[in-house]
Design a protein around this motif. Sequence first.
Motif, mmCIF file in Angstrom:
data_model
loop_
_atom_site.group_PDB
_atom_site.id
_atom_site.type_symbol
_atom_site.label_atom_id
_atom_site.label_comp_id
_atom_site.label_asym_id
_atom_site.label_seq_id
_atom_site.Cartn_x
_atom_site.Cartn_y
_atom_site.Cartn_z
ATOM 1 N N VAL A 295 0.695 -1.329 0.081
ATOM 2 C CA VAL A 295 -0.317 -0.217 0.171
ATOM 3 C C VAL A 295 0.663 0.886 0.085
ATOM 4 N N SER A 296 0.139 2.448 -0.827
ATOM 5 C CA SER A 296 1.441 3.606 -1.027
ATOM 6 C C SER A 296 0.645 4.261 -1.007
ATOM 7 N N TRP A 297 1.647 5.424 -0.557
ATOM 8 C CA TRP A 297 0.965 7.174 -1.165
ATOM 9 C C TRP A 297 0.403 7.040 -3.070
ATOM 10 N N ALA A 298 -1.128 7.677 -3.264
ATOM 11 C CA ALA A 298 -1.109 7.521 -4.574
ATOM 12 C C ALA A 298 -1.016 9.565 -5.092
ATOM 13 N N GLU A 299 -1.449 9.547 -6.451
ATOM 14 C CA GLU A 299 -0.915 10.942 -6.909
ATOM 15 C C GLU A 299 -1.269 11.856 -5.501
ATOM 16 N N PRO A 300 -0.666 13.049 -5.569
ATOM 17 C CA PRO A 300 -1.020 13.782 -4.602
ATOM 18 C C PRO A 300 -2.071 14.875 -5.313
ATOM 19 N N THR A 301 -2.977 15.564 -4.872
ATOM 20 C CA THR A 301 -4.189 16.992 -5.096
ATOM 21 C C THR A 301 -4.119 17.807 -5.351
ATOM 22 N N ALA A 302 -4.357 18.706 -5.836
ATOM 23 C CA ALA A 302 -4.440 20.012 -6.045
ATOM 24 C C ALA A 302 -5.843 21.065 -5.818
ATOM 25 N N LYS A 303 -6.779 19.849 -5.744
ATOM 26 C CA LYS A 303 -8.061 20.513 -5.347
ATOM 27 C C LYS A 303 -8.609 20.160 -3.616
ATOM 28 N N LEU A 304 -9.158 21.292 -2.749
ATOM 29 C CA LEU A 304 -9.586 21.788 -1.888
ATOM 30 C C LEU A 304 -11.261 21.566 -1.915
ATOM 31 N N GLY A 305 -11.735 20.390 -1.104
ATOM 32 C CA GLY A 305 -12.633 20.335 -1.173
ATOM 33 C C GLY A 305 -13.604 21.515 1.067
ATOM 34 N N LEU A 306 -14.642 21.831 0.258
ATOM 35 C CA LEU A 306 -15.507 22.443 1.608
ATOM 36 C C LEU A 306 -16.694 21.696 1.512
ATOM 37 N N PHE A 307 -16.931 21.415 2.482
ATOM 38 C CA PHE A 307 -18.703 20.419 2.620
ATOM 39 C C PHE A 307 -19.138 20.241 3.857
ATOM 40 N N ASP A 308 -20.530 22.115 3.118
ATOM 41 C CA ASP A 308 -21.158 21.964 5.312
ATOM 42 C C ASP A 308 -22.122 21.141 5.080
ATOM 43 N N LEU A 309 -22.019 20.876 6.758
ATOM 44 C CA LEU A 309 -22.379 19.647 7.520
ATOM 45 C C LEU A 309 -23.892 19.237 7.063
ATOM 46 N N SER A 310 -24.389 20.589 7.113
ATOM 47 C CA SER A 310 -25.779 21.306 7.966
ATOM 48 C C SER A 310 -26.741 21.077 6.299
ATOM 49 N N ALA A 311 -26.126 21.490 5.502
ATOM 50 C CA ALA A 311 -26.643 21.768 3.895
ATOM 51 C C ALA A 311 -27.352 20.732 3.606
ATOM 52 N N GLY A 312 -26.050 19.066 3.444
ATOM 53 C CA GLY A 312 -26.027 18.031 3.322
ATOM 54 C C GLY A 312 -25.706 17.961 1.697
ATOM 55 N N ASN A 313 -26.015 18.625 0.558
ATOM 56 C CA ASN A 313 -25.448 17.831 -0.824
ATOM 57 C C ASN A 313 -24.573 18.635 -1.203
ATOM 58 N N ASN A 314 -24.284 19.844 -0.978
ATOM 59 C CA ASN A 314 -23.157 21.436 -2.262
ATOM 60 C C ASN A 314 -21.956 21.160 -0.900
ATOM 61 N N LEU A 315 -21.017 20.905 -2.562
ATOM 62 C CA LEU A 315 -19.773 20.742 -2.220
ATOM 63 C C LEU A 315 -18.979 21.857 -3.479
ATOM 64 N N VAL A 316 -18.299 22.192 -2.442
ATOM 65 C CA VAL A 316 -17.115 23.381 -3.192
ATOM 66 C C VAL A 316 -16.040 22.610 -3.282
ATOM 67 N N GLU A 317 -15.675 23.070 -5.149
ATOM 68 C CA GLU A 317 -14.478 22.287 -5.054
ATOM 69 C C GLU A 317 -13.559 23.686 -5.464
ATOM 70 N N VAL A 318 -12.376 23.848 -5.044
ATOM 71 C CA VAL A 318 -11.599 24.707 -5.048
ATOM 72 C C VAL A 318 -9.945 24.424 -5.629
ATOM 73 N N GLU A 319 -9.571 24.388 -7.343
ATOM 74 C CA GLU A 319 -8.689 24.335 -7.825
ATOM 75 C C GLU A 319 -7.686 25.553 -7.370
ATOM 76 N N LEU A 320 -6.235 25.109 -6.278
ATOM 77 C CA LEU A 320 -5.683 25.990 -5.945
ATOM 78 C C LEU A 320 -4.143 25.933 -6.086
ATOM 79 N N GLY A 321 -4.181 25.149 -7.038
ATOM 80 C CA GLY A 321 -2.826 24.822 -8.531
ATOM 81 C C GLY A 321 -1.396 24.182 -7.448
ATOM 82 N N LEU A 322 -1.414 23.315 -6.228
ATOM 83 C CA LEU A 322 -0.319 23.163 -5.555
ATOM 84 C C LEU A 322 -0.294 21.765 -5.151
ATOM 85 N N PRO A 323 -0.123 21.247 -5.990
ATOM 86 C CA PRO A 323 0.393 19.733 -5.170
ATOM 87 C C PRO A 323 0.411 18.875 -3.528
#
Length: 411
Positions: A295-323
């Motif tokens: 088992v090893s690390w996968a490729e790093p990501t450049a995407k940050l996610g924000l999910f409001d636990l009270s909202a239930g089904n809305n995810l904001v996906e932010v491209e940061l440009g940094l792995p």
Amino acid sequence: MGNFIKSNTGQEEYNKSNKNNRSYSCNNFNDYAYSVGGFRSIYKRIDADINLLHEVLYDGSCRKPSRKDVHMNITKVTASSALPTAPTDVSARWRTVIPGNMGHRLWLDTEKNRVLVSDGWGVAFSALRLRALDLNDGRELASARLGNVVRALVLDADGSWLAATDTKLFRLDRSDLRLITKWTSRIPKYSDNLVAGAGFVHAVNNASAGLYAINLATGAVKRRLLDEDVQIHAADDTGLIAVCGNGSLWRADFGLAAALRRSAQLPAICDSAVDRHGRLWLSLGQGRRRESNRVSWAEPTAKLGLFDLSAGNNLVEVELGLPFWQIAVSSNGEKVSVSGVVSREIDGQIYWSKTDVACYRTSNYECMSWVRVPEGFEVQSVWPERNLAFATKMSEQDSDCAQAELICFSL
């Protein structure tokens, strides 16, 4: 029983995919009929008009609770400003030497103005300690010898530390790390994450599929199965949330008093954090790569996610440009930091090291700072609440005593 299902037309049809699952016994509980079937399956009668049980609640062959997919609305955002052309070098606030050459774990005690550090690999078990260092200059203030590396640490309601090693749990005085109580029976192996609440401490191993609740009064342990790569966070005064590597999100009561409740299906994640406003911050991307023999690390990501636990089904996906892989968020949710990585090739294989820390203002995802640790160091822990981070470097001294250099630096 268990060989028929209800079709969309309301008619009972033979379930070919379930032909080997036979029901051997049936009982009534809370006005529902339950049956135990073949292949370690459990069925529940969910429709009063059908005299057959057809919904699989637990299938021992796959070891996962049944669940329904949850629709997710995804909003994609790009950081408001590009990264600087290059990171700046960090200036260490202080440096010190700690036992062990790698595998250290760190926790911040802001109220006591301390950082707690567990000794790393290469130290004899009998000598391994948890140490409290002054956050201003790195001086050692207290230590406790616990016989193994501390893997997880959390404050209990009474203000004491709960520390998990390989298969043991300890209660330590917050000021001097004096041993108060220990539990050595039925403690889950290799806890990576602890959440305390309602007289219980809850534990997970990030690489496994189990969620455990340990009764601090009796020592009794309760277990629930989830998906793999579980991380847990306190949600409120009554329960916690668990997010798995495949993105499944669950709610649980403290003590696991009731069945786990699946609340959302997110994209695959590597790391997660929660702020005090009930927002879940995510490192979006598969964290681990499972191959035939490792088992090893996968490729790093450049995407940050924000999910409001009270909202239930809305995810904001932010491209940061940094792995990056790991993330950290301030308690007020106004600042989020990521541990950036760089790659190097050794003998034809690509290796990644956590060398950078980038901080973003969450109101517009503007990059506030981007720093890089000195050569040979690797980022271990980031605390945007205090604008601090820590990194370690294996000692180059040729000695029988394994040790590493620890630096504390500002963001």
